[in-house]
Design a protein around this motif. Structure first.
Motif, mmCIF file in Angstrom:
data_model
loop_
_atom_site.group_PDB
_atom_site.id
_atom_site.type_symbol
_atom_site.label_atom_id
_atom_site.label_comp_id
_atom_site.label_asym_id
_atom_site.label_seq_id
_atom_site.Cartn_x
_atom_site.Cartn_y
_atom_site.Cartn_z
ATOM 1 N N GLN A 535 0.966 -1.188 0.011
ATOM 2 C CA GLN A 535 0.180 0.186 -0.163
ATOM 3 C C GLN A 535 0.865 1.131 0.088
ATOM 4 O O GLN A 535 2.048 1.249 0.208
ATOM 5 N N VAL A 536 0.131 2.560 -0.451
ATOM 6 C CA VAL A 536 1.107 3.628 -0.327
ATOM 7 C C VAL A 536 0.857 4.145 1.055
ATOM 8 O O VAL A 536 0.047 4.186 1.428
ATOM 9 N N LYS A 537 2.415 4.351 1.502
ATOM 10 C CA LYS A 537 2.508 4.654 2.808
ATOM 11 C C LYS A 537 2.442 6.195 2.963
ATOM 12 O O LYS A 537 1.768 6.745 3.951
ATOM 13 N N GLU A 538 3.065 6.788 2.109
ATOM 14 C CA GLU A 538 3.192 8.530 1.960
ATOM 15 C C GLU A 538 3.074 8.909 0.471
ATOM 16 O O GLU A 538 3.714 8.265 -0.346
ATOM 17 N N THR A 539 2.637 9.874 0.269
ATOM 18 C CA THR A 539 2.743 10.671 -1.065
ATOM 19 C C THR A 539 3.064 12.024 -0.866
ATOM 20 O O THR A 539 2.703 12.970 -0.005
ATOM 21 N N ILE A 540 4.514 12.165 -1.202
ATOM 22 C CA ILE A 540 5.123 13.530 -1.121
ATOM 23 C C ILE A 540 4.718 14.420 -2.349
ATOM 24 O O ILE A 540 5.090 13.950 -3.507
ATOM 25 N N PRO A 541 4.051 15.700 -2.225
ATOM 26 C CA PRO A 541 4.017 16.576 -3.320
ATOM 27 C C PRO A 541 5.477 17.147 -3.793
ATOM 28 O O PRO A 541 6.021 17.725 -2.979
#
Length: 922
Positions: A535-541
């Motif tokens: 799963q995606v743990k973090e999304t950094i913009p």
């Protein structure tokens, strides 16, 4: 001092263009590679690139007879005089016109340079220091078209020059009264090679259409008569019209000799004359199979000729007997050379970037190397730093040995460009991704492709990452925006990770956790948890399109390069930005020939495309669409050093400003259509096109850095560029870097401590002064049995320094057991303290591992080789022992039988004597 990296070697390219030369002993090949010169040692199987470079690609190299000096000339005629002993540039000179060939006389006193239709004879540079090393002696004008080749007689009295006007000209190096010049015809194509027979004026000439002419002279070399001083011609203004115009008056720039088609008129002495003895033709496959190069070995009378079809012939002259014929390539053979003994023949193929050395008597290759004949795309170091793997646009994967600088295995399974390569943590498996839609795993033990990973739908893989365990393989697609995960053990596709809305441009696994970081053109970095159902743990913009992502070696920081020229640093646990570096101004992109905007405007669209952390994690290496590689200090957000990886103006995008000499009234010369008005126009590269149109007549590769990697040992870093694989290393002998120095720390005080047998304090003082020779002297003075005691009494800070020094010594020293004892005691006694600083000490430990592994490999081969000899010796000794035992047993039995016989005889004698006694008594 920490960033005192210097150019050490060029890998991935072995030959580009120009002529090959063998060293004086015949054991090394000197090959021009772009604007550099590489020396390949065939005996020790190593390569070295000299730390000199010209401004453009080298076209010809001339080697002095003693092998100490070389003159290299580039495309524009700029020449460098190089010492092959000290690897230094001694003199710069410019011929102002392209030079076709250069050749030293056999006595080493003169050398001839041919440019356009002129042959220039210079005095060879002497051993004493000179203000001008290139002094012109004579200028020879004879041919009407460009000159192509030169050869000297063995006694340096005459030389011959071949030309494109199908004529061959023989000139006297001195003022001979019976030979000023002589012109030979007889060919129907340009002259490729002209050679004198050994100790003779007899000639062999070879032309491009495959014709060999054999010329016999009516005069021996001893028959050349020196012109007396009174025979000198009058000055030109006093010369009458009917007089011979063979020579002109001497000028300051040297004497000028002009040749005419007819012989010079001389009444007193008989002139040298030539007669064509025979004419031979090479077997040709077709009209386009031109003869491209030739070499002649005078002592053995062997002529080697190379052809455009990749075939070469060996003939024995003057009988023209074919000894050998072989096809070594499907490309044109550009250069050929024979070593001094005549056993080895060197071939250079510029189309494929091949360099081959063939032993014709045993019909085997002595040396066979080929670089990537297109751009390199990616590189990776093995965990111990011994090997480098590279992938190129030609679909090949090559593995290079960092010690020898040579490629030892090539994998050709991919059918399209290789975009990314990496090693697994074990160091024996290479994984590669390609645009052909496959990810392949290769075994370095058996040299085979043992796994091929594919996606359900065809996808072009642009990035690749393998986790620390070597079990998970991930690749990002640039057309479907997905990330694919496979199992290395089973080869099965485990998961397809979707979520990115643009091409995936970078992947990286965390060194300490099972987390995958991916960056994309959709301006996000996503962290995927491999343990929690992917799963995606973090999304950094991000503020701009992401181009590259990498983890710090301790896994506590993430670096991302973006399209706006910035490098930003993030904490992967909190997804917060810690710092950033604006690097657009440091790139300094050059201006292309066809650009209509300035380099400053062009640089606004450039950015870093590859990042790599240093081994200690304190600095980051960044490179991209530029000739510069930058090292930044992360904590200070400051540029520490900038390396210029190339100064070769034969590449595009090198110069910052327009060259006014190339400007015309219609604009830049590169943009002016010089065609015949067929409507095709000029080939202007489209935006984003990297390679250019290879089919166009004018192709100039653009300088760029496609991949960067620090060595795990921290002693070097490598970059794949348009020029090849460049390796920069720390040169320890040149760097003085004292530690905690004061007035009492001197070599005298250190040696005094050694005399007092205060080993620990002597080591500490030596490391404070930090001179390599002194440290080695102190270390080797310590008795073997005292090593554990000394190691236990060292302060912690010197343990790391000593361990690093032992690792460096172990790499080159022959005292294997001695330095291994040092390493063992340091690690055993201070292991726990070193473990607490594992991140900082990691490069040192990897350097130590690399040295030990290299010794292990060498000793393993030696022991394996000797094992069978030892077994045979043991078996033989046992056999002899059994035989000896049997012989001894036989001897014992014989002795016993003899004893028995003697016993019987003695009993009979005793009985007889007893009987005699009885008789006497009676």
């Amino acid at each position: 001092m920490k960033f005192a990296y210097r150019f050490s070697n060029l890998l991935g390219a072995v030959y580009r263009q120009g002529n090959l030369n063998f060293s004086k002993d015949g054991n090394s090949v000197i090959s021009p590679v772009g604007n550099r010169v590489s020396v390949f040692d065939l005996k020790n199987n190593t390569s070295e690139t000299l730390p000199i470079s010209t401004t453009k690609n080298i076209t010809c190299v001339g080697l002095s007879p003693d092998g100490n000096l070389a003159v290299v000339v580039d495309e524009d005629g700029a020449a460098l005089l190089i010492s092959l002993l000290t690897r230094a540039i001694l003199h710069h000179f410019h011929f102002h016109k392209p030079v076709s060939s250069i050749r030293f006389s056999p006595d080493g006193r003169k050398f001839v340079v041919t440019k356009e239709n002129v042959a220039l004879m210079y005095h060879a540079p002497g051993k004493q220091r000179e203000f001008n090393a290139f002094v012109l002696d004579k200028s020879y004008y004879g041919p009407y078209d460009e000159t192509t080749c030169i050869d000297w007689t063995d006694d340096s009295k005459c030389f011959v020059v071949g030309s494109k006007d199908m004529s061959t000209w023989v000139f006297g190096a001195e003022r001979w009264s019976n030979l000023i010049y002589y012109s030979l015809g007889g060919h129907k194509d340009l002259i490729v090679g002209c050679f004198f027979e050994k100790d003779s004026l007899d000639l062999y000439t070879v032309s491009q259409d495959g014709t060999l002419c054999i010329w016999e002279s009516d005069t021996e070399l001893d028959g050349l008569i020196l012109k007396r001083s009174q025979d000198k011609p009058k000055p030109l203004r006093q010369r009458e019209e009917g007089e011979e115009e063979g020579e002109e008056e001497e000028q300051q720039e040297g004497e000028v000799i002009r040749g005419k088609a007819e012989l010079p008129k001389e009444n007193k002495t008989k002139n040298v004359r030539y007669k064509q003895m025979s004419k031979h033709f090479f077997n040709k496959e077709g009209d386009f199979n031109h003869l491209t190069c030739a070499a002649f070995h005078k002592p053995t009378h062997i002529l080697v000729t190379g052809f455009a079809s990749g075939i070469f012939h060996l003939h024995e002259l003057p009988e023209f007997n074919l000894i050998h014929s072989l096809s070594i390539s499907d490309q044109r053979i550009a250069s050929v050379a024979i070593n001094s003994s005549g056993d080895w023949i060197g071939f250079g193929c510029s189309g494929m970037g091949q360099l081959l050395v063939w032993e014709w008597q045993s019909e085997s290759y002595v040396f066979k190397q080929q670089g990537h004949f297109n751009n390199m795309a990616s590189l990776a170091y093995s965990p111990d730093g011994q090997y480098i793997v590279t992938g190129g646009d030609d679909g090949k994967i090559k593995v290079w040995n960092t010690n020898s600088g040579l490629c030892f295995v090539t994998f050709t399974e991919h059918t399209s460009s290789v975009t990314s390569v990496t090693f697994t943590s074990s160091g024996f498996v290479i994984v590669s991704a390609s645009l052909d839609g496959t990810v392949r795993a290769y075994d370095l033990h058996r040299y085979r492709n043992f796994r091929t990973f594919t996606s359900p739908r065809p996808a072009q893989f642009s990035t690749l990452a393998v986790d620390n365990s070597g079990e998970l393989v991930s690749a990002g697609a640039q057309d479907s925006f997905e990330i694919f995960l496979w199992s290395m053990q089973t080869g099965r596709l485990l998961e397809v990770l979707g979520g990115h809305e643009g091409p995936v441009s970078g992947l990286c696994f965390s060194p300490v956790q099972s987390i995958l970081a991916s960056v994309s053109w959709d301006r996000t970095v996503r962290l995927w948890d491999m343990m929690d159902s992917w799963q995606v743990k973090e999304t950094i913009p991000l503020t701009s399109d992401g181009l590259s992502v990498t983890y710090r070696p301790d896994g506590q920081e993430l670096a991302v390069a973006t399209l706006n020229g910035e490098v930003s640093f993030w904490n992967p646990h909190t997804a917060t930005q810690t710092s950033s570096v604006a690097g657009r101004h440091d790139l300094e992109m050059g201006r292309k020939e066809t650009d209509k905007i300035t380099a400053k405007q062009s640089a606004k669209g450039k950015s870093f495309t590859c990042l790599c952390y240093s081994a200690d994690g304190e600095s980051i290496l960044a490179g991209g669409q530029s000739k510069f590689v930058c090292i930044y200090n992360i904590k200070e957000q400051m540029l520490m050093k900038k390396f210029e990886i190339s100064s070769n103006l034969s590449f595009d995008a090198m110069e910052e400003f327009l060259d006014r000499r190339k400007m015309t009234e219609f604009g830049s010369l590169a943009l002016v259509d010089e065609g015949a008005g067929d409507g095709d126009g000029i080939n202007i590269s489209l935006p984003g096109v990297r390679k250019g149109d290879m089919s166009s007549r004018h192709f100039k590769p653009e300088i760029r850095v496609t991949s960067l990697r620090f060595s795990p040992t921290g002693r070097s870093w490598a970059a794949t560029t348009t020029e090849g694989l460049l390796v920069y290393s720390l040169d320890g002998s040149m760097v003085f870097d004292p530690y905690d120095l004061d007035m009492d720390v001197t070599p005298v005080s250190i040696r005094k401590q050694l005399r007092l047998q205060e080993w620990a304090s002597a080591i500490i003082l030596a490391f404070r002064l930090n001179e390599k020779a002194l440290k080695q002297e102190v270390l080797e003075t310590v008795p073997h049995e005292q090593i554990p005691v000394v190691c236990s009494s060292l302060p912690d800070i010197y343990v790391e320094k000593l361990l690093g020094f032992v690792a460096a010594c172990l790499e080159k020293s022959g005292h294997l057991q001695f330095f291994m004892t040092w390493a063992q005691n340091l690690l055993m006694l201070h292991g726990q303290k070193l473990k607490n600083r594992s991140g900082a000490i990691l490069p040192t430990l990897q350097a130590l591992q690399k040295s030990i592994q290299r010794h292990y490999d060498n000793l393993t081969k030696l022991c394996d080789f000797n094992m069978y000899n030892i077994r045979y010796t043991v078996a033989l000794s046992k056999q002899r022992g059994v035989k000896r035992a049997a012989e001894e047993e036989l001897e014992v039995e014989e002795e016993e039988e003899e004893d028995d016989d003697e016993g019987l005889v003695s009993e009979e004698m005793s009985e007889a004597s007893f009987g005699d006694a009885e008789m006497i008594v009676s």
